[in-house]
Design an enzyme around this catalytic site. Structure first.
Site, PDB file in Angstrom:
ATOM      1  N   ALA A  33      37.621 -16.349   5.474  1.00  0.00           N
ATOM      2  CA  ALA A  33      38.307 -17.445   6.162  1.00  0.00           C
ATOM      3  C   ALA A  33      39.739 -17.035   6.457  1.00  0.00           C
ATOM      4  O   ALA A  33      40.100 -15.861   6.354  1.00  0.00           O
ATOM      5  CB  ALA A  33      38.262 -18.710   5.312  1.00  0.00           C
ATOM      6  N   ASN A  34      40.573 -17.976   6.863  1.00  0.00           N
ATOM      7  CA  ASN A  34      41.990 -17.692   7.131  1.00  0.00           C
ATOM      8  C   ASN A  34      42.818 -18.927   6.799  1.00  0.00           C
ATOM      9  O   ASN A  34      42.280 -19.950   6.373  1.00  0.00           O
ATOM     10  CB  ASN A  34      42.173 -17.247   8.589  1.00  0.00           C
ATOM     11  CG  ASN A  34      41.721 -18.317   9.559  1.00  0.00           C
ATOM     12  OD1 ASN A  34      42.285 -19.410   9.609  1.00  0.00           O
ATOM     13  ND2 ASN A  34      40.676 -18.033  10.319  1.00  0.00           N
ATOM     14  N   ARG A  35      44.130 -18.853   7.000  1.00  0.00           N
ATOM     15  CA  ARG A  35      45.051 -19.882   6.517  1.00  0.00           C
ATOM     16  C   ARG A  35      45.184 -21.092   7.426  1.00  0.00           C
ATOM     17  O   ARG A  35      46.011 -21.963   7.168  1.00  0.00           O
ATOM     18  CB  ARG A  35      46.441 -19.276   6.335  1.00  0.00           C
ATOM     19  CG  ARG A  35      46.515 -18.233   5.252  1.00  0.00           C
ATOM     20  CD  ARG A  35      47.956 -17.814   5.008  1.00  0.00           C
ATOM     21  NE  ARG A  35      48.017 -16.644   4.158  1.00  0.00           N
ATOM     22  CZ  ARG A  35      47.834 -16.677   2.832  1.00  0.00           C
ATOM     23  NH1 ARG A  35      47.621 -17.835   2.228  1.00  0.00           N
ATOM     24  NH2 ARG A  35      47.879 -15.562   2.141  1.00  0.00           N
ATOM     25  N   ALA A  99      41.491 -21.102  14.717  1.00  0.00           N
ATOM     26  CA  ALA A  99      41.673 -19.724  14.256  1.00  0.00           C
ATOM     27  C   ALA A  99      40.279 -19.198  13.911  1.00  0.00           C
ATOM     28  O   ALA A  99      39.855 -19.218  12.761  1.00  0.00           O
ATOM     29  CB  ALA A  99      42.600 -19.686  13.046  1.00  0.00           C
TER      30      ALA A  99
END
Ligand code: CTP
Ligand code: CA
Length: 228
Positions: A33-35, A99
């Site tokens: 995943a990402n922020r 994102a």
């Protein structure tokens, strides 16, 4: 609102917004995943709805409540996000604020991968995910009149974003500087440069809600100029 809904500037306009991260499974308990918090995309969806647009928000996993008046489709992976976007077509304007993970694990485990003191860590084979913004930007009868992307950059922000606009084929790109020290990714504020075919404008740092209202104002000017 005291104005009748039909007098709002984006009445009758269909909008698609992507938001949040995607989660790409490694096995049943782990993911990549990402922020991304989803805040900027949710704020845009809410601002579009407040101007009378009919809004579909396709969101990866977030903690955020759906903005009032918005139809929310929750997804996990990039492939699910693309399918949900295609199901939301046709639309007049598409804004890709998600994102999206650039890669997914080629063959996610159907069982939890167990560690063993003797074996080396598992190698992850990654494959590219579909590019939803590039897909929505492709010329054709179903192309939205206005396609807007975001560019998350840590270096040469404006040059990279301008190149990204051309590569993806979208009409506008909103460049933001996501270096960790800016606190933008995952935070409540944003500082963006809007890049179009005719030029670029820098907006000083402000709340993601204010960036959303500014962008929606630009959208109104572009697609419903009589209301401007
Ligand atoms: N995007 C998308 N689908 C993907 C990857 C990106 O729709 N698989 C969209 C994002 O929502 C954003 C834009 O493309 O609007 C740019 O995303 P970004 O990650 O900045 O660019 P990439 O083209 O993925 O390039 P890189 O991450 O290498 O900078
Ligand atoms: Ca990317």
């Amino acid at each position: 609102a005291l104005r009748p809904a039909t007098s709002l500037p984006l009445h009758g306009v269909r909008a698609l917004v992507t938001a949040g991260p995607t989660h790409e499974p490694i096995d049943p308990v782990r993911y990549l995943a990402n922020r991304s918090s989803g805040r900027q995309g949710y704020a845009i969806a809410g601002a579009l709805a407040a101007m009378g647009a009919q809004v579909t928000l396709v969101s990866g996993p977030t903690d955020l409540p759906p903005p009032p008046g918005v139809t929310l489709h929750r997804v996990e992976t990039a492939e699910e996000m693309l399918a949900a976007c295609e199901a939301a077509l046709p639309c007049d304007v598409a804004i890709c604020a998600a994102a999206v993970a650039d890669w997914r694990v080629a063959r996610p485990g159907t069982r939890k991968i167990k560690k063993s003191p003797d074996a080396p860590p598992p190698g992850l084979t990654l494959v590219p995910n579909p590019d939803i913004l590039a897909h929505l930007s492709r010329p054709g009868p179903a192309r939205p009149r206005l396609v807007i992307g975001f560019a998350a950059e840590t270096d040469d922000v404006r040059d990279n974003a301008a190149a990204k606009r051309l590569r993806k084929g979208c009409d506008w790109i909103v460049a933001n500087d996501v270096r960790a020290e800016t606190g933008i990714m995952g935070g409540h504020e944003n500082e963006v440069t809007l890049i179009t075919a005719t030029g670029m404008e820098h907006w000083p740092r402000t709340s993601k809600d204010a960036v959303a209202r500014g962008l929606v104002h630009k959208i109104v000017t572009e697609i419903a100029p009589s209301h401007h």
